[in-house]
Design a protein around this motif. Structure first.
Motif: not given
Length: 146
Positions: A44, A48, A51
């Motif tokens: 995760d 992120s 991103e």
């Protein structure tokens, strides 16, 4: 995933129960749970960070944001058949005008081609300004009005 089925996982759990024993099995299960949580947290945070750096959300796949129905061959053909590039003031060939004269009230299909290979054309699929379609509508409207 990886060819693991419920039966195989159940068999591994039974073997682990015999090898580790019932006293040590809960401790190893807690360690496995912590390891899975840490891997999930790592994935995760990495996702992120990617991103943020790329500016593109990775959670939604490209296929979810794209309308793939536009590439359906049936839809492409239907859209192409619906398009009319015919000018309303077009001179129609004599054979089309003859066919328009043979349209009967309530007729849904137009039969064209030779007798050995006739073709059925749905009158409502013809362009709006086609004389055969206009004749079918005018004749049909006169019959219903009278």
């Amino acid at each position: 995933m990886f060819g693991l089925t419920f039966e195989k996982l159940f068999l591994v759990a039974i073997i682990a129960g015999f090898v580790l024993g019932p006293s040590r099995l809960p401790g190893y299960a807690q360690q496995l749970g912590r390891a899975v949580r840490s891997v999930r947290q790592f994935v995760d945070t990495t996702r992120s960070a990617a991103e943020d750096e790329m500016g593109v959300p990775l959670r939604r796949s490209h296929w979810e944001t794209m309308d793939v129905r536009q590439y359906d061959p049936r839809r492409i053909v239907a859209d192409a058949l619906r398009e009319t590039d015919i000018d309303p003031n077009t001179e129609w060939p004599g054979e089309v005008l003859v066919e328009a004269g043979r349209v009967r009230p309530g007729q849904k299909y137009l039969i064209t081609g030779p007798a050995s290979h006739p073709r059925r054309i749905l009158i409502t699929s013809l362009p709006e300004n086609d004389p055969r379609r206009i004749a079918a509508q005018v004749v049909g409207e006169c019959r219903t009005a009278g």
